[in-house]
Write a protein that holds these residues in place. Sequence first.
Motif, short mmCIF file in Angstrom:
data_model
loop_
_atom_site.label_atom_id
_atom_site.label_comp_id
_atom_site.label_asym_id
_atom_site.label_seq_id
_atom_site.Cartn_x
_atom_site.Cartn_y
_atom_site.Cartn_z
N LEU A 106 0.73 -1.41 -0.65
CA LEU A 106 0.32 -0.25 0.06
C LEU A 106 1.20 0.76 0.52
O LEU A 106 0.54 2.34 -0.13
N ALA A 107 1.86 1.53 0.40
CA ALA A 107 2.92 2.63 0.88
C ALA A 107 3.49 2.47 -0.47
O ALA A 107 3.39 3.89 -1.04
N ARG A 108 3.73 1.54 -1.38
CA ARG A 108 4.32 1.60 -2.81
C ARG A 108 3.31 1.95 -3.67
O ARG A 108 3.97 2.70 -4.80
N HIS A 109 1.97 2.27 -3.50
CA HIS A 109 0.83 1.74 -4.42
C HIS A 109 0.39 3.39 -4.01
O HIS A 109 -1.23 3.26 -3.81
N HIS A 110 0.88 3.92 -3.09
CA HIS A 110 0.49 5.15 -2.92
C HIS A 110 -1.02 5.91 -3.52
O HIS A 110 -1.71 6.76 -3.35
N ALA A 111 -0.15 5.94 -4.77
CA ALA A 111 -0.81 7.74 -5.60
C ALA A 111 -1.33 6.77 -6.72
O ALA A 111 -2.14 7.70 -7.63
N ALA A 112 -1.96 5.60 -6.42
CA ALA A 112 -2.98 4.66 -7.47
C ALA A 112 -4.53 5.58 -7.07
O ALA A 112 -4.39 5.21 -5.43
N PRO A 113 -5.20 5.16 -7.71
CA PRO A 113 -6.32 5.80 -7.30
C PRO A 113 -7.03 4.14 -6.81
O PRO A 113 -8.16 4.76 -6.55
N LEU A 114 -6.86 2.78 -7.34
CA LEU A 114 -7.42 1.50 -7.20
C LEU A 114 -5.99 0.95 -6.59
O LEU A 114 -5.42 0.92 -7.75
N VAL A 115 -6.50 0.28 -5.28
CA VAL A 115 -5.04 -0.76 -5.50
C VAL A 115 -6.41 -1.94 -5.03
O VAL A 115 -7.67 -2.00 -4.14
N VAL A 116 -5.40 -3.86 -5.52
CA VAL A 116 -6.67 -4.87 -4.23
C VAL A 116 -5.75 -5.90 -4.05
O VAL A 116 -4.23 -5.19 -4.41
N LEU A 117 -5.89 -5.97 -2.71
CA LEU A 117 -6.18 -7.21 -1.61
C LEU A 117 -6.86 -7.70 -1.65
O LEU A 117 -7.81 -8.52 -1.50
N ASP A 118 -5.50 -9.12 -2.74
CA ASP A 118 -5.92 -10.60 -3.27
C ASP A 118 -6.00 -11.13 -1.95
O ASP A 118 -4.47 -11.81 -1.72
N ILE A 119 -6.87 -11.77 -1.11
CA ILE A 119 -6.82 -11.97 0.22
C ILE A 119 -7.95 -13.36 0.13
O ILE A 119 -8.62 -12.99 0.51
N PRO A 120 -7.76 -14.75 0.32
CA PRO A 120 -8.49 -16.24 0.02
C PRO A 120 -9.34 -16.10 1.30
O PRO A 120 -9.97 -16.30 1.44
N LEU A 121 -8.90 -15.81 2.70
CA LEU A 121 -9.50 -15.89 3.90
C LEU A 121 -9.97 -14.45 4.67
O LEU A 121 -9.21 -14.03 5.67
N LEU A 122 -10.34 -13.81 3.82
CA LEU A 122 -10.17 -12.00 4.46
C LEU A 122 -10.78 -11.76 5.57
O LEU A 122 -10.42 -11.34 6.38
N PHE A 123 -12.25 -12.46 5.54
CA PHE A 123 -12.75 -12.64 6.64
C PHE A 123 -12.52 -12.94 7.68
O PHE A 123 -12.78 -12.81 8.69
N GLU A 124 -12.74 -13.99 7.24
CA GLU A 124 -11.97 -15.01 8.24
C GLU A 124 -11.02 -14.60 9.28
O GLU A 124 -10.68 -15.02 10.24
N THR A 125 -9.68 -13.87 8.72
CA THR A 125 -8.34 -12.96 9.11
C THR A 125 -9.40 -12.09 9.88
O THR A 125 -8.37 -10.68 9.51
N GLY A 126 -10.26 -10.75 9.68
CA GLY A 126 -10.69 -9.71 9.46
C GLY A 126 -9.64 -8.72 9.07
O GLY A 126 -9.61 -7.73 9.12
N GLY A 127 -9.19 -9.29 7.18
CA GLY A 127 -8.96 -8.49 7.30
C GLY A 127 -9.96 -7.01 5.57
O GLY A 127 -8.87 -6.57 5.47
N GLN A 128 -11.12 -7.18 5.81
CA GLN A 128 -11.86 -6.18 5.79
C GLN A 128 -11.65 -5.01 6.53
O GLN A 128 -12.21 -3.60 5.82
N ALA A 129 -11.12 -5.27 7.48
CA ALA A 129 -10.75 -3.99 8.26
C ALA A 129 -9.74 -2.90 6.96
O ALA A 129 -10.19 -1.60 7.68
N ARG A 130 -9.11 -3.40 6.77
CA ARG A 130 -8.17 -2.53 5.95
C ARG A 130 -8.73 -1.89 4.63
O ARG A 130 -7.70 -1.53 4.07
N CYS A 131 -9.68 -2.85 4.32
CA CYS A 131 -10.57 -2.49 2.84
C CYS A 131 -11.72 -1.41 2.67
O CYS A 131 -11.79 -1.60 3.77
N ASP A 132 -11.63 -0.35 1.95
CA ASP A 132 -12.84 0.41 1.97
C ASP A 132 -14.05 -0.01 1.00
O ASP A 132 -14.80 -0.03 1.48
#
Length: 206
Positions: A106-132
């Motif tokens: 995320l730091a490397r791509h701070h100037a991009a309008p959109l980035v994707v976090l591809d996380i298989p266990l996103l909900f299971e690990t609470g990863g949605q907290a990092r997402c809009d």
Amino acid sequence: MSAPPNDRPFVLGLTGSIGMGKSATAAMFSARGVPVHDSDAAVHALYGPGGAAAQAIGAAFPGTLTPEGGVDRPALRAAVLGDADRLRQLEAIVHPLVGAQARAFLARHHAAPLVVLDIPLLFETGGQARCDAVLVVTAPAEVQRARVLARPGMTPEAFAAILAQQMPDAEKRARADYVIDTSHGLAAAEAEVERLVAQLTDPGRA
């Protein structure tokens, strides 16, 4: 879904159960110039010889390293499959390392309008907290099963054990901001991704 400040990217979490077409969908975003952080690829690097997780995993799970010093993934899978305590022990080693890599991405791509976090266990690990917002890829259960059992070395028992570790597809869809059904074919999924990229890179982010 939350609206991020205009000085950072819109972070879209991408997830879906095994066999739903998540990797193919991630590739569609990449093809449109959207930076994608692949958590599976990050884990693969962490598991390799000299990877940040390899030695810790070898110490916690004896017999799971290759002669070269990387993680023997089939051996590790056998060591944790069906054992919730052992799986949590593994996750405690790996998840913080993957999270650190995601933050660096995320730091490397701070100037991009959109980035994707591809996380298989996103909900299971609470990863949605990092997402809009969260995009869930789905397919009917019979399509999912056929796809997964066509994979080399996959068995019905292993498939059932993997599903037991994942949040049910219906619950993921209920919690998603966006859903793409990959059973309608490649062209339909491509069109949905195209529409979503256009929407989320619009300055108004409507």
